[in-house]
Write a protein that holds these residues in place. Structure first.
Motif, short mmCIF file in Angstrom:
data_model
loop_
_atom_site.label_atom_id
_atom_site.label_comp_id
_atom_site.label_asym_id
_atom_site.label_seq_id
_atom_site.Cartn_x
_atom_site.Cartn_y
_atom_site.Cartn_z
N PHE A 11 0.85 -1.19 0.00
CA PHE A 11 0.00 0.00 0.00
C PHE A 11 0.90 1.25 0.00
CE2 PHE A 11 -2.38 -3.29 2.43
CZ PHE A 11 -3.43 -3.47 1.54
N PRO A 12 1.48 1.61 -1.13
CA PRO A 12 2.44 2.72 -1.16
C PRO A 12 1.80 4.05 -0.77
CG PRO A 12 1.87 2.01 -3.39
CD PRO A 12 1.29 1.00 -2.46
N ALA A 13 2.60 4.89 -0.12
CA ALA A 13 2.11 6.17 0.38
C ALA A 13 1.63 7.07 -0.75
CB ALA A 13 3.21 6.87 1.18
N GLU A 14 2.20 6.89 -1.94
CA GLU A 14 1.77 7.70 -3.06
C GLU A 14 0.31 7.46 -3.43
OE1 GLU A 14 5.81 5.98 -4.35
OE2 GLU A 14 4.35 5.67 -2.73
N LEU A 15 -0.20 6.28 -3.05
CA LEU A 15 -1.57 5.93 -3.39
C LEU A 15 -2.53 6.00 -2.21
CD1 LEU A 15 -1.00 2.80 -5.69
CD2 LEU A 15 -1.10 5.22 -6.34
N PHE A 16 -1.99 5.81 -0.99
CA PHE A 16 -2.85 5.73 0.19
C PHE A 16 -2.34 6.69 1.26
CE2 PHE A 16 -2.98 1.63 -1.94
CZ PHE A 16 -4.35 1.41 -2.05
N SER A 17 -3.06 7.77 1.46
CA SER A 17 -2.67 8.76 2.48
C SER A 17 -3.41 8.56 3.78
CB SER A 17 -2.92 10.18 1.95
OG SER A 17 -4.30 10.35 1.62
N GLU A 18 -4.46 7.72 3.77
CA GLU A 18 -5.23 7.47 4.98
C GLU A 18 -5.23 5.97 5.27
OE1 GLU A 18 -9.11 9.04 4.38
OE2 GLU A 18 -8.45 11.13 4.30
N SER A 19 -5.45 5.64 6.55
CA SER A 19 -5.36 4.23 6.96
C SER A 19 -6.67 3.47 6.72
CB SER A 19 -4.98 4.13 8.44
OG SER A 19 -5.99 4.72 9.26
N ALA A 20 -7.80 4.17 6.62
CA ALA A 20 -9.09 3.47 6.53
C ALA A 20 -9.17 2.53 5.32
CB ALA A 20 -10.24 4.47 6.50
N PRO A 21 -8.76 2.95 4.11
CA PRO A 21 -8.82 2.01 2.98
C PRO A 21 -7.91 0.81 3.17
CG PRO A 21 -8.58 4.27 2.22
CD PRO A 21 -8.35 4.29 3.69
N ILE A 22 -6.75 1.03 3.81
CA ILE A 22 -5.81 -0.07 4.06
C ILE A 22 -6.44 -1.07 5.01
CG2 ILE A 22 -3.58 -0.67 5.04
CD1 ILE A 22 -2.55 2.03 4.05
N LYS A 23 -7.05 -0.58 6.08
CA LYS A 23 -7.69 -1.50 7.03
C LYS A 23 -8.82 -2.28 6.38
CE LYS A 23 -6.73 -0.08 11.73
NZ LYS A 23 -7.32 0.20 13.06
N GLY A 24 -9.56 -1.63 5.50
CA GLY A 24 -10.62 -2.33 4.80
C GLY A 24 -10.07 -3.45 3.93
N ALA A 25 -8.98 -3.17 3.23
CA ALA A 25 -8.36 -4.20 2.39
C ALA A 25 -7.82 -5.33 3.24
CB ALA A 25 -7.24 -3.57 1.56
N LEU A 26 -7.23 -5.01 4.39
CA LEU A 26 -6.70 -6.05 5.27
C LEU A 26 -7.82 -6.90 5.86
CD1 LEU A 26 -3.86 -4.15 7.17
CD2 LEU A 26 -3.60 -5.89 5.40
N ARG A 27 -8.94 -6.29 6.17
CA ARG A 27 -10.08 -7.08 6.68
C ARG A 27 -10.56 -8.07 5.62
NH1 ARG A 27 -11.68 -1.99 9.14
NH2 ARG A 27 -11.46 -2.15 11.41
N ARG A 28 -10.63 -7.61 4.38
CA ARG A 28 -11.04 -8.53 3.31
C ARG A 28 -10.02 -9.65 3.13
NH1 ARG A 28 -12.58 -3.53 1.25
NH2 ARG A 28 -10.70 -3.31 -0.03
N PHE A 29 -8.75 -9.32 3.27
CA PHE A 29 -7.71 -10.35 3.18
C PHE A 29 -7.86 -11.35 4.33
CE2 PHE A 29 -3.52 -11.82 4.61
CZ PHE A 29 -3.15 -12.56 3.50
N LEU A 30 -8.15 -10.87 5.52
CA LEU A 30 -8.30 -11.76 6.67
C LEU A 30 -9.52 -12.66 6.53
CD1 LEU A 30 -7.21 -9.35 9.54
CD2 LEU A 30 -5.99 -11.39 8.77
N ASP A 31 -10.55 -12.19 5.85
CA ASP A 31 -11.69 -13.07 5.55
C ASP A 31 -11.22 -14.26 4.71
OD1 ASP A 31 -13.47 -11.47 6.92
OD2 ASP A 31 -14.16 -10.41 5.13
N HIS A 32 -10.34 -14.00 3.77
CA HIS A 32 -9.77 -15.07 2.94
C HIS A 32 -8.90 -16.01 3.78
CE1 HIS A 32 -6.36 -16.45 0.35
NE2 HIS A 32 -5.63 -15.69 1.13
N VAL A 33 -8.13 -15.44 4.71
CA VAL A 33 -7.31 -16.27 5.60
C VAL A 33 -8.20 -17.16 6.46
CG1 VAL A 33 -5.63 -16.25 7.49
CG2 VAL A 33 -5.40 -14.62 5.60
N TRP A 34 -9.30 -16.61 6.96
CA TRP A 34 -10.22 -17.41 7.78
C TRP A 34 -10.78 -18.58 6.99
CZ3 TRP A 34 -11.61 -19.06 12.27
CH2 TRP A 34 -12.83 -19.74 12.41
N ARG A 35 -11.19 -18.32 5.74
CA ARG A 35 -11.74 -19.41 4.93
C ARG A 35 -10.70 -20.51 4.73
NH1 ARG A 35 -12.83 -21.39 -0.22
NH2 ARG A 35 -15.01 -22.02 -0.50
N ASP A 36 -9.46 -20.12 4.47
CA ASP A 36 -8.38 -21.10 4.39
C ASP A 36 -8.23 -21.85 5.70
OD1 ASP A 36 -7.65 -20.67 1.77
OD2 ASP A 36 -5.76 -19.65 2.24
N ALA A 37 -8.26 -21.11 6.81
CA ALA A 37 -8.02 -21.71 8.12
C ALA A 37 -9.06 -22.77 8.44
CB ALA A 37 -8.01 -20.62 9.20
#
Length: 421
Positions: free
Chosen positions: A329-355
């Motif tokens: 999530f390069p700083a040039e594209l993401f200046s706020e943390s909220a979109p990053i946290k949203g993307a990480l939550r979606r990634f963790l949903d994928h990790v849970w399904r794997d788990a």
């Protein structure tokens, strides 16, 4: 299949007396142990399937000395690479930076002997041993969750730049024989007449026949195998069951990293969740056979699984906000943390399904595969044991085939509670 592996020049199998002579040649270890080598004692405490372990004590302290044999300790005809100890040492040293305080320190390493000398964890015991005995560990879920969040996040592309990540992938790629062994014993062996498979017979004979004829289960296991073979999401332990933690009521440490590899995050999380489910399901058998009230233990285990996941995800998201240096999530594209946290939550949903799927696969292999667990094996009555194993087997089959039925830990726990009634 490879049946022989190179052994280092000068390698020899150590005994309680010869391990003392080796340690005496290391000034840092003599300082830890204190006194003269004649005042030291060593005793073998090997209880896992793979290696020999000695506890060495001196006037000032103690160490754990772990030697990789050129075979699997409990099956001497099964040759195995001594080099696995090299990957364990590398993983422990890496994990000491990723998850400080959650792994034992490496005090010395003798590659020619396949010998790692580690911090002595005392008065810790193996978590599985404590669970079989009906003990409760109030800090386990939080501390194991912390280990998962720190180790999995900091070993991933979220935290590491591309060059560092690729170098680590290359460093652990040579542990391929252990990866292939995992693929066989977890995703293939339980579903056919593999030579070393065993189960509680004749009580589970029909269940085993049904599993071997279950095309949906075999396809689901094959898909999980593909994920294990192809995903390089983070540096993972590779065999993170309840025998891979040493615990007290206040401290939790992960041990036995010889299976370390770059793989899917859900494999570590799922292995631990699956083994906690086995511990939970087995408690009623221990209670009945021993005439004990295990309800406090089952109540705690029921809460431990969602707590573990909540702690892991919270820690992962926090690290994502504080340690976003990997270039995902390069700083040039993401200046706020909220979109990053949203993307990480979606990634963790994928990790849970794997788990969920990996947890089910791990549960199945511990019931009908080549390596079982004391959670069930310590139940002496075969009918009682098989009854608990059948419950676990049916839940596990659903977890690999119908993963979407379990969108979160609360739903999984609710289903586990229902099948145990």
């Amino acid at each position: 299949m490879v049946t022989d592996f190179p052994v280092p020049d000068g390698y020899r199998v150590l005994e309680s007396d010869t391990v003392l002579a080796v340690l005496a040649g290391n000034s840092e270890l003599t300082a830890v142990l204190g006194g003269a080598p004649s005042a030291w004692s060593a005793r073998e405490v090997s209880d896992g399937n793979m290696n020999r372990v000695f506890l060495v004590e001196g006037p000032s302290g103690g160490v754990a000395a772990k030697q990789a044999l050129p075979w699997i300790r409990v099956v001497e005809d099964w040759k195995f690479p001594v080099s696995r100890i090299d990957y364990e040492v590398a993983a422990l040293r890496q994990m000491a930076t990723f998850a400080p305080g959650r792994v034992p320190e490496v005090l010395a390493y003798e590659p020619a002997l396949g010998l790692a000398v580690l911090e002595l964890l005392a008065p810790h015991i193996v978590l599985r041993e404590g669970l079989v005995a009906g003990k409760i560990y109030p800090n386990l879920a939080d501390q194991a969750g912390d280990f998962l969040s720190f180790s999995l996040y900091r070993g991933s592309d979220f935290a590491l730049d591309t060059e560092t990540k690729k170098a680590l992938v290359a460093r652990f790629a040579g542990n391929a024989h252990l990866c292939a062994t995992t693929e066989d014993v977890v995703f293939t062996g339980p579903y056919h007449a593999a030579p070393l498979n065993r189960w509680t017979s004749p009580q589970l004979d029909d269940d085993v026949r049904a599993l071997r004829g279950d095309t949906d289960a075999k396809l689901a296991a094959a898909e999980l195998k593909r994920r294990f073979r192809t995903a390089t999401e983070s540096l993972i332990h590779g065999d993170l069951h309840t025998g891979s933690f040493m615990v007290t009521e206040t401290d939790t440490r992960a041990i036995d990293f010889e299976w370390a590899l770059y793989g899917p995050m859900g494999f570590d999380a799922g292995a631990l969740i699956g083994n906690l489910l086995l511990a939970w399901i087995s408690q009623a058998g221990h209670a009945e056979e021993r005439g004990e009230d295990r309800r406090p233990v089952t109540d705690w285990l029921e809460q431990a699984i969602p707590t573990l996941w909540e702690r892991f995800t919270a820690g992962f998201l926090d690290l994502g906000e504080r340690e976003n240096e990997g270039g995902q999530f390069p700083a040039e594209l993401f200046s706020e943390s909220a979109p990053i946290k949203g993307a990480l939550r979606r990634f963790l949903d994928h990790v849970w399904r794997d788990a969920v799927g990996f947890a089910g696969a791990k549960m199945i292999r511990r019931i009908v595969g080549i390596s079982h667990v004391a959670d069930f094996e310590a139940i002496n009555d075969p009918d009682l044991r098989a009854g608990r194993e059948r419950i676990a087997l049916r839940l596990a089959r659903s977890m690999i085939v119908e993963r979407d039925l379990y969108p979160d830990p609360v739903t999984l726990v609710r289903a586990a509670r229902a099948v145990m009634r």
